[in-house]
Design an enzyme around this catalytic site. Structure first.
Site, PDB file in Angstrom:
ATOM      1  N   LYS A  52       0.846  -1.206   0.000  1.00  0.00           N
ATOM      2  CA  LYS A  52       0.000   0.000   0.000  1.00  0.00           C
ATOM      3  C   LYS A  52       0.875   1.248   0.000  1.00  0.00           C
ATOM      4  O   LYS A  52       0.605   2.215  -0.724  1.00  0.00           O
ATOM      5  CB  LYS A  52      -0.956  -0.024   1.208  1.00  0.00           C
ATOM      6  CG  LYS A  52      -2.041  -1.077   1.032  1.00  0.00           C
ATOM      7  CD  LYS A  52      -2.865  -1.347   2.268  1.00  0.00           C
ATOM      8  CE  LYS A  52      -3.786  -2.543   2.012  1.00  0.00           C
ATOM      9  NZ  LYS A  52      -4.581  -2.949   3.159  1.00  0.00           N
ATOM     10  N   GLN A  96      -4.707  -1.697   9.224  1.00  0.00           N
ATOM     11  CA  GLN A  96      -4.547  -2.996   8.571  1.00  0.00           C
ATOM     12  C   GLN A  96      -5.214  -4.086   9.418  1.00  0.00           C
ATOM     13  O   GLN A  96      -4.911  -4.244  10.592  1.00  0.00           O
ATOM     14  CB  GLN A  96      -3.048  -3.299   8.377  1.00  0.00           C
ATOM     15  CG  GLN A  96      -2.775  -4.591   7.642  1.00  0.00           C
ATOM     16  CD  GLN A  96      -3.323  -4.586   6.218  1.00  0.00           C
ATOM     17  OE1 GLN A  96      -3.171  -3.632   5.470  1.00  0.00           O
ATOM     18  NE2 GLN A  96      -3.985  -5.671   5.833  1.00  0.00           N
ATOM     19  N   ASP A 119     -10.996   2.715   3.426  1.00  0.00           N
ATOM     20  CA  ASP A 119     -11.311   1.286   3.225  1.00  0.00           C
ATOM     21  C   ASP A 119     -12.805   1.090   2.953  1.00  0.00           C
ATOM     22  O   ASP A 119     -13.223   0.022   2.497  1.00  0.00           O
ATOM     23  CB  ASP A 119     -10.917   0.479   4.475  1.00  0.00           C
ATOM     24  CG  ASP A 119      -9.593  -0.250   4.301  1.00  0.00           C
ATOM     25  OD1 ASP A 119      -9.211  -0.508   3.142  1.00  0.00           O
ATOM     26  OD2 ASP A 119      -8.952  -0.557   5.322  1.00  0.00           O
TER      27      ASP A 119
END
Ligand code: NDP
Length: 277
Positions: A52, A96, A119
């Site tokens: 990422k 995460q 997200d």
């Protein structure tokens, strides 16, 4: 001839388009910084976080890492999120997952400001998707819509069957297909006659987490098959939820594993980060 949908190439195209958009936005004095929080040092998470950050660097946006020890308490993590929520320099926040077992994932997801929820997991983001309002969309299903779009596959009026109803894949996937005017059926572990239902699909999306479960008996001739599953087998090779070799000659288009849906997830994360810029 079956089309093999090349997620690697399409995700690269999207990242290149985003790179240009970032340059344009920067020229207007806008900026973006993605905060990436990792709790503990699970090796798979470390790889995902690294990828990422690399993608951010590629498209020209900043990323800031917060590597917190495994024993970080839930309150300590919430404090970090609060600080980042209040920081005007941070435009996106990503924790995460999975987080260590002593931390409640839902509490963490709900604490991230919906304005920075790149997200797309916050209930407000999901709600916005449900009622057709603007908001961040979960990256994997958003990536699948891009795969369909870039492959020239029109969803409108098609029979779409989604196998799996998780909050991060199956449910948002179904809503996106519905938004694109598909006729959508959602299947799960209690669905009766799964083969029969699945083989009605013009577009079949499989997100069940069971290696190679879906074979040709679940697939209509000429269907488009999207395989979300990803599994590392004992021989070290990756496979999906679909038995690619048994299905590929029956469908008109299919995503391979690896190289199908997987690469799209990070590209769509970048898409969300840039849209918050
Ligand atoms: P979950 O385990 O959260 O959900 C699985 C879903 O499949 C559930 O809704 C479950 O039903 C359903 N299911 C399980 N077994 C069956 C069955 N035998 N018949 C019908 N339905 C069944 O998984 P996720 O949605 O998080 O992920 C699915 C797969 O996609 C995994 O392999 C995961 O690794 C992969 N994945 C890949 C990503 C990528 O970037 N490529 C991103 C996210 C996930 P029920 O609700 O009734 O239990």
């Amino acid at each position: 001839m079956t089309a093999i949908i090349d997620g690697k190439a399409i995700s690269q195209k999207i990242k290149d388009e985003l790179k240009e958009e970032v340059a344009r936005k920067k020229a207007q004095g806008r900026s973006a910084t993605l905060a990436v929080i990792q709790v503990g040092n699970d090796p798979a998470s470390t790889v995902y976080v690294g990828n990422k950050k690399k993608a951010c660097a590629y498209i020209g946006i900043e990323s800031e890492s917060f590597e917190l020890p495994e024993e970080t308490t839930q309150d300590e993590l919430l404090e970090v999120i609060d600080r980042l929520n209040d920081d005007p320099g941070i435009t996106g926040i990503l924790v995460q997952l999975p987080v260590p077992a002593h931390i409640d994932e839902d509490t963490i997801i709900r604490r991230i400001s919906p304005l920075k929820d790149v997200d797309g997991f916050h209930p407000m983001s999901v709600g916005a998707l449900c009622i057709g309002e603007k908001g961040f969309v979960s990256c994997t299903p958003a990536g699948i819509m891009k795969l369909l779009e870039y492959s020239g596959i029109d969803v409108s009026g098609k029979e779409c069957v989604v196998i799996g109803r998780s909050n991060i894949v199956g449910k948002p996937m179904s809503l996106l297909l519905l938004r694109a005017n598909g006729t959508v059926t959602i299947c799960h572990s209690k669905t009766k006659n799964l083969k029969e239902v699945a083989s009605r699909a013009d577009i079949l999306v499989v997100a069940i987490g069971r290696p190679r479960m879906i074979n040709e008996e679940y697939v209509k001739d000429g269907a488009v098959v999207i395989d979300v599953g990803i599994h590392r087998m004992e021989d070290g090779k990756l496979c999906g939820d679909v038995d690619f070799d048994r299905v590929k000659d029956k469908c008109s288009a299919i995503t391979p594993v690896p190289g199908g849906v997987g690469p799209m997830t990070i590209a769509m994360l970048m898409y969300n980060v840039v849209s918050a810029m």
